[in-house]
Each structure stands twice: as structure tokens, then as C-alpha cells.
Design an enzyme around this catalytic site. Structure first.
Site, PDB file in Angstrom:
ATOM      1  N   TYR A   1      33.569  40.124  54.644  1.00 17.46           N
ATOM      2  CA  TYR A   1      34.336  41.065  54.582  1.00 17.46           C
ATOM      3  C   TYR A   1      35.987  41.576  55.680  1.00 17.46           C
ATOM      4  O   TYR A   1      36.784  41.062  55.652  1.00 17.46           O
ATOM      5  CB  TYR A   1      33.508  42.208  54.590  1.00 17.46           C
ATOM      6  CG  TYR A   1      34.408  43.531  54.223  1.00 17.46           C
ATOM      7  CD1 TYR A   1      34.331  44.203  53.020  1.00 17.46           C
ATOM      8  CD2 TYR A   1      34.200  45.056  55.073  1.00 17.46           C
ATOM      9  CE1 TYR A   1      35.221  45.400  52.118  1.00 17.46           C
ATOM     10  CE2 TYR A   1      34.565  46.095  54.371  1.00 17.46           C
ATOM     11  CZ  TYR A   1      35.546  46.134  53.401  1.00 17.46           C
ATOM     12  OH  TYR A   1      36.020  47.520  53.213  1.00 17.46           O
TER      13      TYR A   1
ATOM     14  N   SER B   1      37.115  43.551  47.343  1.00 16.47           N
ATOM     15  CA  SER B   1      37.933  44.717  47.402  1.00 16.47           C
ATOM     16  C   SER B   1      38.939  44.441  49.002  1.00 16.47           C
ATOM     17  O   SER B   1      39.617  43.370  49.170  1.00 16.47           O
ATOM     18  CB  SER B   1      37.012  46.307  48.483  1.00 16.47           C
ATOM     19  OG  SER B   1      37.953  46.826  48.789  1.00 16.47           O
TER      20      SER B   1
ATOM     21  N   ASP C   1      40.246  51.387  37.549  1.00 14.58           N
ATOM     22  CA  ASP C   1      39.373  51.639  39.288  1.00 14.58           C
ATOM     23  C   ASP C   1      41.043  52.418  40.056  1.00 14.58           C
ATOM     24  O   ASP C   1      42.024  51.577  40.549  1.00 14.58           O
ATOM     25  CB  ASP C   1      39.559  49.960  40.315  1.00 14.58           C
ATOM     26  CG  ASP C   1      39.875  50.117  41.487  1.00 14.58           C
ATOM     27  OD1 ASP C   1      39.576  50.725  42.146  1.00 14.58           O
ATOM     28  OD2 ASP C   1      39.358  48.754  42.121  1.00 14.58           O
TER      29      ASP C   1
ATOM     30  N   HIS D   1      35.967  50.844  41.158  1.00 14.16           N
ATOM     31  CA  HIS D   1      35.768  49.970  42.524  1.00 14.16           C
ATOM     32  C   HIS D   1      34.529  49.187  42.153  1.00 14.16           C
ATOM     33  O   HIS D   1      34.199  48.304  42.883  1.00 14.16           O
ATOM     34  CB  HIS D   1      36.310  50.153  43.782  1.00 14.16           C
ATOM     35  CG  HIS D   1      36.661  49.212  44.329  1.00 14.16           C
ATOM     36  ND1 HIS D   1      37.731  48.553  44.487  1.00 14.16           N
ATOM     37  CD2 HIS D   1      36.216  48.983  46.284  1.00 14.16           C
ATOM     38  CE1 HIS D   1      38.170  48.177  45.300  1.00 14.16           C
ATOM     39  NE2 HIS D   1      37.236  48.728  46.505  1.00 14.16           N
TER      40      HIS D   1
END
Length: 697
Positions: A469, A549, A633, A668
Site C-alpha cells: 500500500y 486504491s 466508486d 470503493h
């Protein structure tokens, strides 16, 4: 296993290219697929339909697709329970029996009472796409203010339910997101924050001018009183809460995703008239550090802060003597990072990050250490619940091989016991988790968790999934996921790298991976892949990478920078167009993390250098890639994934599938129904697994 599905040249749906060029500080930048930014246009909808048809046809032909679907469904089928919130002896918690699309909210009277359903979101839609998101209870547990999200949207409505009758009161609050409800002690109403109603501020940019209101129970929203607004600072958002003694109304003022916040308060003890705007004291009115309120002793407020302490510390501020010379340090900064803290049983319970996994430490309100609460294994804790006057603390503990278990800590006996421990059809004893540390490109020591079968041969032939991430001050501790279990059962390795940009080592670690330092995050991830290969865990043809993301941005950038290093890629709900991301929905909140290429020439320079949309090279054979997004989203809008797909497909010179999957009636990830989660996971992991087995190293 080999497959012929990736051995042919792919023909992609024809996609229009426009001659759109925009100037950024003297540099001309082409944007041929800008027309995809309009989700309602017929051409955009036709593009999505054609891409979904191509992807669906490819994935449905994969021989292992049904196998993954079946096994993932079985692994998902275990009870999931949240830690209870206790109000006046009543326990409120959520439970999903296994495969329910949404968890059901239960009420239980007393520790030995029988749980009864209070709110079942599964009855609100046939496909499970309405989700219960936030709950705020009155002190006595009589009333619940709750919010619902439809199809994964960040926009939510707040309603109120009487927990005695199980019926809604008729109260209905609209135009909300990123808010809670802060009840007055007498149950007469609550404070909340909302954005302007349609047409209320027609010239205001979207998602600006959030304002705080007071809603009186039983009154229409049109009667709600404006309590606080900052027209001079329209980007600020507000989170309201009441102190436990009911004396102070608190506002945490936030600005996008910047962890630094402001803090205001209003003294309600003088019987202030709630029919007028409140006068707030701006205790902290500079974006200098994080201030998370914990509790108060009258005018003495306790905070977690990283002011002059990148790893975090606990301080106390007497608001009657607010000069900084009077601030007191309660728990000093240590080597481990303060992830969060709560006050239960008149004690500070501090959740520390120690090399990316958690430990719980007890302290008195004066800061005296009381020892640690011993956890079952190396893992993570979350959702700590309990009040200052309670004798018990609840939290959920999990790890890669340890399913989410709700624990109850009794302060009187100092005993930790499982309150709810699920049984999963998985032999965890056959697997192990280790933590390694590897050098990044600049020599920085980066931690990484590895989970695999015991006795794994280090012959470079293990299908490996590398996940990351690296951003927004968010940590990536050990978490339990059925998708990982299915990967492990097939003989795969799961690797999770704790990259710069997160909070694993405090604010300094975060800043080392944001703005002009963002390339460090990609270097950390690439170095993790190289370490796995060099140490015999896998081979480039056997290595898949995954991120969602901000993590989708991560894998997209790494895919482009080192296409030779991976055998397959899953790029989930990604941020891709770094020059225009801030123009859409929640993107305006991220400029403190990424920068603003439109307004700042220096930002343009470093963002253009890695922006995935602008770094695709013609004629490169990129590895098999599945890009996933969702039509509703409204956090990372699907235009990012769609423009990236069109750009990759137009430039591709190889034989590998570069596919787009657009989910319907989903956002999302917020509140995504179980059925959709399993369907998407079966698509993603059957794709990755098949691609890794289509070639031999």
C-alpha cells in the site's frame, strides 16, 4: 499447469483517441481518453460494456475459475462478530453468520442475555448493496443514530432507531459523508456535519463547506440549527463529539487526508442556547501535528499527538491555562509508534506498532506503566471498545493465520479471554508466518511478512503474491483474509511489504513516502520483489503483485517501471491520472499526500515522473494485468482505471491480456456485499494463478 489462453495476441475493443492536449507549466501533455471522464456519456458506457464483455469472456474460460469460487465461498463461510459497544449494560454488536451479504446489528441485555436483531441491512435491498456504516448510541443505549450507504457510495443518510421498540423514529438527515452523530446526554438530539444541499451553495466546489448542525430528536432536518461553519476555510471538515461528562462539545477539524488536524471546543455547562451558533475556542488552530482527543478531567484534555514526537506520545492540556508552557507530557515518545489509544477503567490503553505488528500497553492517567496485555500471537488489534468507567475492554485480534477473534480483557482479574472465536475450515498448523527485513534501493531497511506452508522449498518456483500500500499514514499489519488462505492452500506464498508512506515507523516513515518522496514507495516495493527472487522464494514468471486504491497506484507505477519483474498484476480501484485526480470527488482531499501538478511546477515535475497514465511506453510487452474498479466508486472514480486500460491496450505490443473489470452497484469497497466480494475474488485470483502457471521459469 499450462494454458493456451495467454498464448495468443489479444484484440481489444476499438477505442477512440481525441487530440486533447493540456499545458502544464510550459509542458504539453496529451490526454486522448479524457472523454472517459464522463461516466454518463454513451461512448463511456459503450467502452465499459465492451471491456466487461472481453474480460468476462476471458475469465469464464479459465479452468480454475469455478474451483476458486467454490473454495473461496467455503473459506468465507464462518461467523464474523464485531466487539460490542456497551451502554447502560446493553451490548450492541454486529454479526455476519458467514455468507450474509451484510452483517446484522444485534442488541443484548447484559452479558448473559439473548442477542436479538436490532437492524438487518439485508432486508433493505435484494442484492445486499445497502450497508450499515456508522452507529452512534445515546449514553443509556436507548437511541441509535445510524447511517446507510447505497451501492458503496461515501454519501450517507442518517436515521434514528429506538432500540427498545426496534422501530425508526422518522428522523432523517441527508447530504452527509465523513461524519458521526454526537448525542447530548439527555437524548434530546445530536450534533453532526453535512455538506450543502443541492443548490444551497451553487458556486461551491463539490465536497467543500462542511458545516456542523444540531438536530433535535423528532424535528425535521429543515429545523436543524447551524452550530459552526468556516466559510473562510471551505476545505475544512469537522468531526463532533461530546466529552464523557457532557460538558464540552468538541470539534476535530480535518483537511483532506492530512493527519495533522485542528481542535476546537465549546463549553456547554452554562446552559447555552442550542438555537444559535456556538462560540468555539480554537485550542489548536494550526496544521502542525495530529491531536486525537482521548478524555478529560474537567478542563484537562488528554490527547495522542505527534507534536515533536514522530512516533507519538500522550499529553494533557488544561484549557483553563492553555499556554504551551503549561502542557504536560503523560506518556513520552518511545521506539514504537502509537497507532491509537483509548481510556477504559480509568487507564490509558495504548495500541503500539512494533515493527508493523501490534502490542497493547496499559498506563495510569498519570502515565505510570501498568504492563502489557499479552496478545495470542504476532498480529494486529482493532476496534477497541470500552468506556472510562467500564471494567472491561473489548477488541478484535487477528493475524494472517488467526481468524478475527473478539477478546475481552477483565481489569479486575487481569485476564484476557475470547468473547467470540470463529472456527474456519483451514489447517493453520500447516503454515507459518515470518518477518524479514530487506534493503531498499537507498539502503533503507524495510519489513516484510511472509506466510507459506512449513518446509517451503526455496527453489524459485513458488507462486508468490506480493501485496503493498505505502501511503496516507496507514499501516499494513497482519490481517486475516480468506483470499490469502486459498492462495496458500494452492501452494502459494503470500508476502506483505510495509513500505514507506505508511505509519509503521511514525510520521517520519510517512513523509519519506509522500509528495516528492513518492518514488521511495515504488523503490521499496520493487526491492521486495527482487529480494523474494534473490532468496529463492519465487521467479519473475511466478510473482504476482497486488494493490488497491493508493496501492493500485503503487502496482501500476511498478508495473510500468519494471515490467520484467512480474508474472501477473492486479491493479484494484487505482489512482492513475496524477495530473487531474484532484478534480474529481474525494481527490481534492489528497493533495497534501500527492501534490497538485496543476498549481505547483515542482509538484508537476515529480508527479509526471511516475504518473501511471503518462508513463505507458509504446511497444512494451507488459505482464498479464487485471484492472478492477466499480461504477459507483465516488472515492477513486472509475475514470482512472478506464483511461489506464485504454492507454495500456493502445500501446501494447505483447501477447498478454490487459483487462478491465467494472463492477456494477458497488463503490470503493465500503459496505460491499459478501456475494460481490467472493465473485470479484474468484475472478482476480483465478486470473493471477492461471497467468503464473502459463509459463515455466
Amino acid at each position: 499447469m499450462t494454458t493456451s489462453t495467454s498464448a495468443r495476441k489479444f484484440s481489444y475493443p476499438p477505442t477512440r483517441r481525441d487530440a486533447v492536449v493540456e499545458q502544464f507549466h510550459g509542458t504539453a501533455v496529451a490526454d486522448p481518453y479524457r472523454w472517459l471522464e464522463d461516466p454518463h456519456a454513451a461512448d463511456t458506457q459503450a467502452f465499459v460494456a465492451a471491456q466487461n464483455e472481453l474480460t468476462r469472456g476471458f475469465i469464464d474460460e479459465l479452468p480454475l475459475r469455478a474451483v476458486w469460487q467454490q473454495r473461496l465461498t467455503a473459506l468465507w463461510d464462518y461467523p464474523k462478530v464485531s466487539p460490542p459497544e456497551v451502554h447502560a449494560g446493553r451490548l450492541f454488536f454486529q454479526r455476519n453468520d458467514g455468507l450474509q451479504n451484510q452483517a446484522v446489528l444485534y442488541r443484548q441485555d447484559g452479558p448473559d442475555g439473548r442477542p436479538t436483531p436490532l437492524l438487518d441491512p439485508n432486508t433493505l435491498s435484494q442484492d445486499g448493496t445497502i450497508a450499515l456504516i456508522n452507529q452512534s448510541y445515546t449514553e443509556d443505549g436507548r437511541y441509535l443514530a445510524y447511517s446507510l450507504s447505497i451501492s458503496g457510495s461515501d454519501w450517507q443518510d442518517i436515521r434514528v432507531r429506538d432500540t427498545e421498540t426496534g422501530q425508526d423514529t422518522g428522523d432523517h438527515i441527508q447530504w452527509c459523508k465523513f461524519t458521526n452523530a454526537a448525542w447530548l446526554p439527555d437524548n434530546s438530539g445530536f450534533f453532526y456535519a453535512r455538506y450543502p444541499a443541492p443548490g444551497e451553495l451553487p458556486d461551491a466546489p463539490p465536497s467543500t463547506h462542511q458545516r456542523v448542525y444540531f438536530h433535535r430528536l423528532g424535528a425535521p432536518q429543515t429545523d436543524d440549527v447551524l452550530v459552526y461553519a468556516r466559510p473562510d476555510a471551505p476545505e475544512l471538515g469537522f468531526m463532533a463529539q461530546l466529552t464523557d461528562d457532557g460538558r464540552y462539545l468538541l470539534l476535530t477539524a480535518w483537511d483532506g487526508t492530512d493527519p495533522r488536524n485542528r481542535f476546537y471546543y465549546c463549553d456547554l455547562s452554562a446552559g447555552r442556547d442550542l438555537s444559535a451558533s456556538a462560540d468555539f475556542v480554537r485550542l489548536i488552530d494550526e496544521k502542525e501535528a495530529k491531536y486525537d482527543f482521548l478524555t478529560n478531567d474537567g478542563p484537562v484534555f488528554y490527547f495522542v499527538t505527534d507534536l515533536d514526537a514522530p512516533n507519538g506520545r500522550i499529553i494533557a492540556i488544561d484549557v483553563s491555562q492553555p499556554d504551551r508552557a503549561n502542557w504536560r507530557e503523560i506518556v513520552p515518545e518511545g521506539e514504537d509508534v502509537v497507532e491509537t489509544a483509548v481510556v477504559v477503567h480509568d487507564e490509558l490503553i495504548i495500541d503500539y506498532l512494533h515493527h508493523a505488528h501490534h502490542r497493547l500497553s496499559r498506563h495510569t492517567l498519570d502515565g505510570a506503566p501498568q504492563g502489557d496485555i499479552t496478545l495470542p500471537a504476532i498480529g494486529s488489534v482493532a476496534l477497541l471498545t470500552g468506556r472510562r468507567h467500564h471494567n472491561t475492554l473489548y477488541f478484535v485480534f487477528q493475524s494472517f493465520l488467526y481468524p478475527p477473534t473478539v477478546f475481552r480483557y477483565d481489569f479486575a482479574t487481569q485476564e484476557l479471554a475470547a468473547w467470540h472465536q470463529p472456527q474456519v475450515t483451514f489447517d493453520s498448523d500447516a503454515y507459518e508466518t515470518t518477518q524479514v527485513f530487506y534493503p531498499s534501493k537507498d539502503g533503507t531497511r524495510v519489513p516484510m511478512f511472509l506466510t507459506h506452508k512449513k518446509g517451503l522449498p526455496l527453489d524459485g518456483n513458488n507462486p508468490t503474491l506480493l501485496y503493498g500500500y505505502g501511503g496516507f499514514n496507514l499501516s499494513l499489519p497482519p490481517l486475516f483474509a480468506p483470499t490469502r488462505l486459498a492462495w496458500l492452500e494452492q501452494g502459494g506464498v503470500y508476502a506483505q511489504a510495509n513500505l514507506r508512506g505508511g505509519t509503521e515507523y511514525g510520521e517520519a516513515w510517512h513523509q519519506a513516502g509522500m509528495l516528492g518522496n513518492k518514488q521511495n514507495v515504488f523503490d521499496d516495493f520493487i526491492a521486495a520483489a527482487e529480494w523474494l527472487i534473490a532468496n529463492g522464494y519465487t521467479h519473475p514468471d511466478k510473482l504476482a503483485i497486488e494493490g488497491r486504491s493508493n496501492g493500485g497506484l503503487l502496482v501500476a507505477a511498478c508495473l510500468l517501471q519494471r515490467p520484467d519483474l512480474y508474472g501477473a498484476v492486479h491493479c484494484g480501484v487505482p489512482v492513475i491520472d496524477m495530473l487531474r485526480y484532484h478534480k474529481f470527488t474525494a481527490g481534492r482531499y489528497w493533495t497534501s499526500e500527492y501534490g497538485n501538478a496543476e498549481e505547483n511546477p515542482e509538484h508537476f515535475r515529480f508527479m509526471m515522473a511516475y504518473s501511471p497514465l503518462h508513463n505507458v511506453q509504446d511497444g512494451v510487452s507488459y505482464p498479464p494485468t487485471l484492472i478492477t474498479t466499480a461504477e459507483t466508486d465516488d472515492r477513486v472514480v472509475p475514470l482512472h482505471a478506464e483511461k489506464f486500460t485504454a492507454t495500456l491496450q493502445a500501446a501494447d505490443a505483447g501477447n498478454n491480456p490487459l483487462l478491465l473489470r467494472v463492477e456494477t452497484k458497488a463503490g470503493h469497497g465500503l459496505g460491499k456485499p459478501t456475494g460481490k466480494l467472493i465473485e470479484e475474488a474468484a475472478d482476480v485470483y483465478s486470473f493471477l494463478w492461471t497467468m503464473l502457471h502459463s509459463k515455466q521459469p
